[in-house]
Design a protein around this motif. Sequence first.
Motif, mmCIF file in Angstrom:
data_model
loop_
_atom_site.group_PDB
_atom_site.id
_atom_site.type_symbol
_atom_site.label_atom_id
_atom_site.label_comp_id
_atom_site.label_asym_id
_atom_site.label_seq_id
_atom_site.Cartn_x
_atom_site.Cartn_y
_atom_site.Cartn_z
ATOM 1 N N ALA A 266 -36.655 -11.500 13.527
ATOM 2 C CA ALA A 266 -35.695 -11.586 14.633
ATOM 3 C C ALA A 266 -34.265 -11.625 14.120
ATOM 4 C CB ALA A 266 -35.982 -12.822 15.477
ATOM 5 N N ALA A 267 -34.092 -12.155 12.901
ATOM 6 C CA ALA A 267 -32.750 -12.344 12.357
ATOM 7 C C ALA A 267 -32.084 -11.035 11.952
ATOM 8 C CB ALA A 267 -32.793 -13.302 11.175
ATOM 9 N N ARG A 268 -32.839 -9.925 12.039
ATOM 10 C CA ARG A 268 -32.202 -8.624 11.792
ATOM 11 C C ARG A 268 -31.397 -8.150 13.003
ATOM 12 N NH1 ARG A 268 -34.280 -6.067 7.157
ATOM 13 N NH2 ARG A 268 -34.981 -7.772 5.825
ATOM 14 N N PHE A 269 -31.481 -8.919 14.069
ATOM 15 C CA PHE A 269 -30.833 -8.575 15.331
ATOM 16 C C PHE A 269 -29.380 -8.080 15.207
ATOM 17 C CE2 PHE A 269 -30.885 -8.853 19.892
ATOM 18 C CZ PHE A 269 -32.230 -8.925 20.219
ATOM 19 N N PRO A 270 -28.524 -8.804 14.455
ATOM 20 C CA PRO A 270 -27.117 -8.409 14.446
ATOM 21 C C PRO A 270 -26.894 -6.967 14.013
ATOM 22 C CG PRO A 270 -27.386 -10.520 13.338
ATOM 23 C CD PRO A 270 -28.761 -10.000 13.639
ATOM 24 N N TYR A 271 -27.735 -6.462 13.128
ATOM 25 C CA TYR A 271 -27.511 -5.104 12.620
ATOM 26 C C TYR A 271 -27.640 -4.054 13.717
ATOM 27 C CZ TYR A 271 -27.860 -7.145 7.953
ATOM 28 O OH TYR A 271 -27.646 -7.900 6.829
ATOM 29 N N TYR A 272 -28.362 -4.408 14.767
ATOM 30 C CA TYR A 272 -28.709 -3.394 15.772
ATOM 31 C C TYR A 272 -27.839 -3.439 17.015
ATOM 32 C CZ TYR A 272 -32.754 -3.588 12.679
ATOM 33 O OH TYR A 272 -33.568 -3.595 11.569
ATOM 34 N N ASP B 30 -23.990 -3.331 18.554
ATOM 35 C CA ASP B 30 -22.661 -2.917 18.135
ATOM 36 C C ASP B 30 -21.591 -3.889 18.651
ATOM 37 O OD1 ASP B 30 -20.702 -1.593 16.871
ATOM 38 O OD2 ASP B 30 -20.776 0.237 18.078
ATOM 39 N N CYS B 31 -21.514 -5.006 17.965
ATOM 40 C CA CYS B 31 -20.429 -5.972 18.170
ATOM 41 C C CYS B 31 -20.201 -6.582 16.785
ATOM 42 C CB CYS B 31 -20.818 -7.029 19.216
ATOM 43 S SG CYS B 31 -22.334 -7.922 18.850
ATOM 44 N N PHE B 32 -19.524 -7.708 16.674
ATOM 45 C CA PHE B 32 -19.437 -8.352 15.365
ATOM 46 C C PHE B 32 -20.755 -9.066 15.071
ATOM 47 C CE2 PHE B 32 -14.957 -7.615 15.968
ATOM 48 C CZ PHE B 32 -14.504 -7.385 14.674
ATOM 49 N N GLY B 33 -21.170 -9.065 13.808
ATOM 50 C CA GLY B 33 -22.440 -9.689 13.472
ATOM 51 C C GLY B 33 -22.433 -10.281 12.081
ATOM 52 N N PHE B 34 -23.267 -11.300 11.903
ATOM 53 C CA PHE B 34 -23.350 -11.976 10.595
ATOM 54 C C PHE B 34 -24.800 -12.410 10.390
ATOM 55 C CE2 PHE B 34 -20.523 -14.975 7.792
ATOM 56 C CZ PHE B 34 -21.302 -14.703 6.688
ATOM 57 N N HIS B 35 -25.442 -11.765 9.422
ATOM 58 C CA HIS B 35 -26.817 -12.065 9.047
ATOM 59 C C HIS B 35 -26.736 -13.061 7.903
ATOM 60 C CE1 HIS B 35 -30.723 -10.379 7.012
ATOM 61 N NE2 HIS B 35 -31.008 -11.362 7.824
ATOM 62 N N THR B 36 -27.001 -14.332 8.158
ATOM 63 C CA THR B 36 -26.683 -15.360 7.161
ATOM 64 C C THR B 36 -27.922 -15.740 6.352
ATOM 65 O OG1 THR B 36 -26.995 -17.335 8.569
ATOM 66 C CG2 THR B 36 -24.891 -16.170 8.744
ATOM 67 N N ILE B 37 -28.166 -17.005 6.142
ATOM 68 C CA ILE B 37 -29.288 -17.450 5.315
ATOM 69 C C ILE B 37 -30.259 -18.273 6.153
ATOM 70 C CG2 ILE B 37 -28.257 -17.263 3.039
ATOM 71 C CD1 ILE B 37 -27.279 -20.125 3.297
ATOM 72 N N HIS B 38 -31.416 -18.499 5.592
ATOM 73 C CA HIS B 38 -32.547 -18.998 6.372
ATOM 74 C C HIS B 38 -32.280 -20.348 7.042
ATOM 75 C CE1 HIS B 38 -36.469 -18.613 7.840
ATOM 76 N NE2 HIS B 38 -37.198 -18.775 6.749
#
Lengths: 612, 339
Positions: free
Chosen positions: B59-65, B67-75
Amino acid sequence: MTTKQLKSLDTVVIRFAGDSGDGMQIVGSEFGNTAAIVGNDLATFPDFPAEIRAPAGTLPGVSGFQVHFSANEIFTPGDQPDVLVVMNPAALKVNRGDLPDNGILIVDTDAFDARNLKKAGYEQSPLEDGSLAQFRLFAVPLTSLAEKSLRDVEGLTTKEKRRNKNIFALGMTYWLFSRPLDNTIKWLTQKYAKKPQHVEATTTALRAGYAYCDASEAFQVRYEVPPAPSQPGLYKSIQGNEALALGLVAASVKSGLPIFYGSYPITPASPVLEALAQYKNFGVITFQAEDEIAAVTSAIGASFGGRIGITASSGPGIALKGEAMGLAVMVELPLVIINVQRAGPSTGMPTKTEQSDLLQAMFGRNGDAPIPILAARSPSDCFEIGFEAVRIAIKYVVPVLVLSDGYLANGAEPWKLPHKFEDLPDIPVHFHTDPKGFEPYRRDDVTLARPWVKPGTPGLEHRIGGLEKDRLTGNVSYDTANHQHMTDVRAEKVARIVADVPDLEVFGDESGEVLVVGWGGTYGAIHSAVRRCRSDGISASQIHLRHLNPFPANLGEILGRFKKVLVPELNTGQLILLLRARFLVDAIGLNKVEGQPFKVREIVSRIQELSA
Amino acid sequence: MTTAMDGPKLTKKDFVSDQQVRWCPGCGDYAILSSVQHAFAKLGIPRHKIVIISGIGCAARFPYYVDCFGFHTIHGRAPALATGLKVSRPDLSVWVVGGDGDMLSIGGNHLLHALRRNVGIKILCINNRIYGLTKGQYSPTSPVGTVKKSTPMGSIDRPVNPISLALAAEAGFVARTVDVFGPHLQETLLRAAAHEGSVFVEVLQNCLIFNDATFSNVTDRASREDNVLYLEHQKPLLFGAGGDKGIRLNGLKPEVVRVGEGGVPESELLVHDEKDESLAYLLSRMEGDGFPTPIGTFRTQEHVSYEAAAAQQVRTAREQKGEGDLMKLIHSGDVWTVP
């Protein structure tokens, strides 16, 4: 009244020691503040247990505060006290070994009852068995004298009156060293502004202690320590943690970026959080996080949002922050991580100083995750280092690690204040706002910094994260050559910070017999030792590192100019490992992990051995 | 607070990023992503004012998909990082997306504190009762006895109930929805967006590969009506085909009753009240034993948000002490002059 003798001394070390609840830290720091106002150079060293109130009268509960004050320039709180004030038998037992023969020993005889003697492990009173004969002993019933002096003060219980023994003792030492009382009276008046009976009690006890010595036949000699010559300017006495907080605020004002400070309370870093919480009118937001990881990740979130994110802790907390620091390396955002080091490993000795987290700072993350490292060398230097860390973090868009330690954090020294706002370096900030050709990882040619983009900037929507990124778009990339490139460029970016690292200046001969290389809080002890050796005709020189990654550009060249390189560290040999690896220099370590700073004589004798 | 924008109306397409979606075919996350993109288009907030923060997991891959600002951080740390962002930038609409492992296991502490602080971040906890990205180990929401690769003899720890936890953690807005209930999911997101303060939305989701059909009682069309209770403020708790069943309180315990002819009158049924703490908790505990799964908003409460309170303290400090003056601060205290 008898005529008292007045003698002049160049330098004096005084140590107050008592139970954790006896108020030794208060009288010690007040003695230091007054020395500062008088114009002495000074250095202080509080030394206290981790327990807030260990059982009264026991050896583990002893708390001490040492002040070195001088008519000359000094760099350490002193190897040993000339004057020792002890409030109970346990404090005597713990500290008497440090007092040289003929040293002045002031003892509160009221505390030397059978119970306290037993708790300290004395079978009979050392006051009565002649075992203190080598000292100039002043056995004074401090507690009952303090109580008597407050006979007429209303609204206090007997117990409360007796607690003023520490202030009474302070008054005595003020007489002994011809100090003015007014600075401390002003401080007490402010401290107890809401409790007038305490203002009356403490100021009365202070004056009573002073008057007691003046009247007592026992005290025939008093001393004066004239002011030290200093460069003209404004000064104040400052502790390392206080200076660090001010340095961060100064950088915030200079950069125009408000501080977000995420922190979880930990000894000895908490005072930075408490200080910054006072500065909300500078736009500072302090966030007391649920844990160390939230402290650092919230700070990363704040930096992502365009504030300057800062977090601080001590070794155990830094260990917890490791993964997030790696994230900051990967996403390349400005961030300042402060480690106020303490004795480790694990919980270690929370209130005792050590420098054993250097390699953790260098390598304590998974993967190749280089981070620039700065280390303060004295309490007031914490201001400069805090400021510089923010400046580098912003200029290179990079996380920066600051190393302080318990000795610097709690110790105080006179600080020559920056005079004008313009005296502080500017910190230019550039947020990228132009959508044309925008690529999140397209770098500045010189600094290799990537653009810092605030969310909320139209047309610049993009994604960052901890997965390896494409060298330009920042999109997720598992491309093998790209990973090699990005690993190399993250290292190169840190290496290029050397452009902002001043060259080292050698104290002493530019080349010769022994070069002493230190870093962090050992500066004062090393400097004193090298000066002493030089005055004895030994060819000894000193360099001191405030930048540990990258090293100053001229470090290797300086190392090569000396026959022997001595590296004193309060760890089992960490900088020396880096120096040997980097410069193939056959350096010699001087290592100590006793939870105490170096004594000057320990370094002197090693230099003497090496130059013999 | 985020403000509505003046400008062209946005559509779902505006929120589709140029990155290829890499979830398994048939993953429930596709439906959730689509609903999020639809809902974001209806928010009236420009894309550059929206940020999605995530931790680790499918689910945490969400930001990549999106088109707004996104940050895929750590667990597990997304709520903490989002807190720092929201406190620094109250003008942004900050969303946190993660799975049950990310939010309730490794990140449980951050979830708890972000919710109780009432930080104005919208947390979507996508619950599929399984660790997907590490290939199928049981999760903190898996029922006792779950047999997976790391639990060949069945899991022995009791699962956490995400809604009960969020309620106990003092979340301002607590709701549950389902991956394939598109309109309900979108409506829930719009309500979440409008709430000032912390938001927790549990999204029941199907992991086709490692835990297929874990919520089939809720999602199967044939049984859905008998198994799903839609919570609506001030409406009686009715469910079943044509609303033939309801929830009545028997002492302090809920019971399922027949409604209408031969059953109890609607007036005896529990009426949903989003402001009622006790009712919210009681509803969160309804599971199995013939009880339906409640879907919708369990509770809303209005308190000042953390970021608003933090900003207020800065204003108050400035009113009391004046705007910070650096040199005055440095030169304050016991200062002496050496001539």
